[in-house]
Design an enzyme around this catalytic site. Structure first.
Site, PDB file in Angstrom:
ATOM      1  N   SER A 252      36.569  42.802  44.719  1.00  0.00           N
ATOM      2  CA  SER A 252      35.985  41.510  45.078  1.00  0.00           C
ATOM      3  C   SER A 252      37.025  40.430  44.814  1.00  0.00           C
ATOM      4  O   SER A 252      38.096  40.699  44.282  1.00  0.00           O
ATOM      5  CB  SER A 252      34.749  41.238  44.224  1.00  0.00           C
ATOM      6  OG  SER A 252      35.163  40.982  42.896  1.00  0.00           O
ATOM      7  N   LYS A 253      36.673  39.227  45.166  1.00  0.00           N
ATOM      8  CA  LYS A 253      37.598  38.101  44.962  1.00  0.00           C
ATOM      9  C   LYS A 253      37.996  38.000  43.491  1.00  0.00           C
ATOM     10  O   LYS A 253      39.111  37.661  43.153  1.00  0.00           O
ATOM     11  CB  LYS A 253      36.919  36.802  45.368  1.00  0.00           C
ATOM     12  CG  LYS A 253      36.800  36.652  46.850  1.00  0.00           C
ATOM     13  CD  LYS A 253      37.222  35.245  47.245  1.00  0.00           C
ATOM     14  CE  LYS A 253      37.709  35.216  48.651  1.00  0.00           C
ATOM     15  NZ  LYS A 253      36.832  35.281  49.701  1.00  0.00           N
ATOM     16  N   ARG A 254      37.023  38.287  42.642  1.00  0.00           N
ATOM     17  CA  ARG A 254      37.230  38.119  41.194  1.00  0.00           C
ATOM     18  C   ARG A 254      38.387  38.987  40.686  1.00  0.00           C
ATOM     19  O   ARG A 254      39.159  38.573  39.842  1.00  0.00           O
ATOM     20  CB  ARG A 254      35.935  38.475  40.464  1.00  0.00           C
ATOM     21  CG  ARG A 254      35.676  37.738  39.193  1.00  0.00           C
ATOM     22  CD  ARG A 254      34.274  38.040  38.662  1.00  0.00           C
ATOM     23  NE  ARG A 254      33.663  39.216  39.278  1.00  0.00           N
ATOM     24  CZ  ARG A 254      33.935  40.475  38.939  1.00  0.00           C
ATOM     25  NH1 ARG A 254      34.790  40.726  37.979  1.00  0.00           N
ATOM     26  NH2 ARG A 254      33.336  41.478  39.549  1.00  0.00           N
TER      27      ARG A 254
END
Ligand code: GLU
Length: 464
Positions: A252-254
């Site tokens: 994910s972006k995280r």
């Protein structure tokens, strides 16, 4: 064996790295074996499939370096290649399944199904459709349909027996049919379910190798049942372990992942992504930068591992550097173009050759362009260091430079003789004075880029 493979994205968002890797693996195997590679848009989720997303997807895949023999943009003998344009094809097949007793209309409402699932959960059972409408007689179903009642179409899964699936990554797995439950193949709005459209399109498009994410592994037995019922060929399946972030969580972006679109905007080179993704969860015998031909020839299906692959931004940066090192100068210039505003055209090639070992993104080139072609701003720290070098060194540096302005080696050799300085004592003050930085491209390559008067000005750091 010739693999005809495909990439079948649902255009519900920009393509992310996990899907890009799947596409690349499918592409490599088709190209390696001389088979066809097909692009198919699985756009049956109409609420989330705007046409712009499909266009963006095609654009991003082309940027990544993929090309396909058949697809929505170029057509082909098995079209159309967007599922919403294939509804008449599906309608025929639904009829066949109904007529042969492999499918039946289901009138259960969403509320009834939710209540049924809740009831099963409370009793500790896996949620599965009870098969309530399977027992309706044909006449009863016809009557309700004629009265305008909404219905889905469900596949009637055999109540006993097992189905074995031989996955090219996971090996043989056996599924008890009684556990599958009768699943929906046509929604109440008439659109096909994923299970159905995806499976029959693979068969009708002559796909014999389905490479896709591990999240589809348990869908496979249902899809094989549909194909068998329709007497259509079953492809071979290879399910790729999912791509995770460095922290073991879904990508994910995280944890550093982004869409291809974002990575392109950040300045990643497609060949860096191809080299990086090509070995994420796939083992190449030797780790080195590969051209497209090498990526394809050295790819091997048995080298796909079963462990989850981990995205690591540092490794991607490494392949970005390798790609810059291996790129043709012309290609690099094109990539860097927006960052080359400050660079005089006659010095462009030499500038790019000088800095290519010290940049990862076009923005890094801007720093060196400013260093060479704009007035130098020295930090307080740099000034302090330069003040520690005696004025006589700078006097000699200017004199030797004036005698040998184009030849860095001759200049520094003479300067070494005149001052007795060597090694770091000689080169460090020069680097700081000329670039304002501790490290960077070879001075021998940078020096000829900086205008003479500016070099002389920088070699008098104690004057200002
Ligand atoms: N449209 C499906 C997806 O994007 C395709 C799955 C498959 O490749 O079979 O997940």
């Amino acid at each position: 064996m010739n693999f005809t493979s495909r990439f079948a994205p649902s255009p519900t968002g920009y393509i992310h790295l996990g899907n890009a890797r799947t596409a690349l693996f499918a592409f490599f195997l088709a190209r390696q074996s001389g088979g066809r590679f097909v692009l198919r848009m699985e756009d049956t989720d109409q609420a989330r499939s705007p046409a712009e997303l499909a266009a963006a997807l095609i654009d991003d895949l082309r940027w990544l370096g993929l090309n396909w023999d058949e697809g929505p943009d170029c057509g082909g003998p098995h079209g159309p290649y967007a599922q919403m344009q294939r509804l008449p094809i599906y309608a025929d097949l639904f009829r066949k399944l109904l007529d042969a007793g492999y499918a039946y209309p289901c009138f259960c409402t969403a509320e009834e199904l939710a209540a049924e699932r809740e009831n099963q959960r409370q009793r500790g059972r896996a949620p599965r459709y009870s098969g309530r409408c399977r027992t309706l007689s044909r006449e009863e179903s016809q009557k309700r349909l004629a009265a305008g009642e909404e219905a889905t179409l469900r596949f009637a899964v055999p109540r006993s027996g097992a189905l074995q699936v031989d996955d090219l990554v996971w090996g043989a797995r056996s599924y008890a049919l009684a556990d599958l439950g009768d699943f929906v193949i046509r929604r109440s709005d008439g659109s096909p379910s994923f299970f159905f459209a995806n499976a029959v399109d693979d068969a009708l498009m002559g796909i014999n190798l389905v490479i896709r994410g591990e999240d589809h592994l348990t869908n496979t037995p249902r899809q094989i049942l549909i194909l068998q019922a329709l007497d259509l060929p079953t492809p071979q399946y290879a399910h790729l372990p999912l791509l995770q972030g460095n922290d073991g969580q879904p990508l994910s972006k995280r944890n550093g992942a982004a869409s291809l679109r974002e990575m392109r905007a950040q300045g990643y080179l497609p060949a860096a992504l191809r080299n990086y993704l090509g070995q994420l969860g796939h083992h190449y015998a030797e780790a080195h930068w590969r051209s497209d031909v090498e990526l394809i020839t050295d790819f091997s299906l048995p080298q796909i591992g079963r462990a989850p692959a981990h995205f690591d931004a540092e490794q991607l940066q490494y392949w970005q550097e390798q790609t810059i090192q291996n790129a043709e100068l012309e290609g690099l210039i094109h990539w860097l173009q927006p960052a080359l505003d400050l660079v005089p055209s006659e010095k462009r090639d030499d500038f790019v050759a000088a800095v290519r070992g010290n940049i990862r993104f076009p923005a890094d080139a801007v720093i060196w362009a400013e260093c060479c072609f704009a007035p130098l701003q020295l930090s307080e720290e740099a000034r302090k260091e330069l003040r520690e070098t005696p004025e006589d060194f700078w006097l000699q540096a200017r004199a030797c430079y004036t005698a040998q302005p184009e030849d860095f080696r001759a200049w520094t050799r003479q300067l070494a003789q005149q001052t007795g300085c060597k090694g770091r004592d000689l080169y460090h003050p020069l680097r700081i004075a000329l670039t304002g930085r501790e490290q960077g491209p070879e001075l021998a390559q940078l020096l000829p880029l900086i205008p003479h008067a500016e070099v002389l000005h920088r070699l008098a750091p104690l004057a200002s």
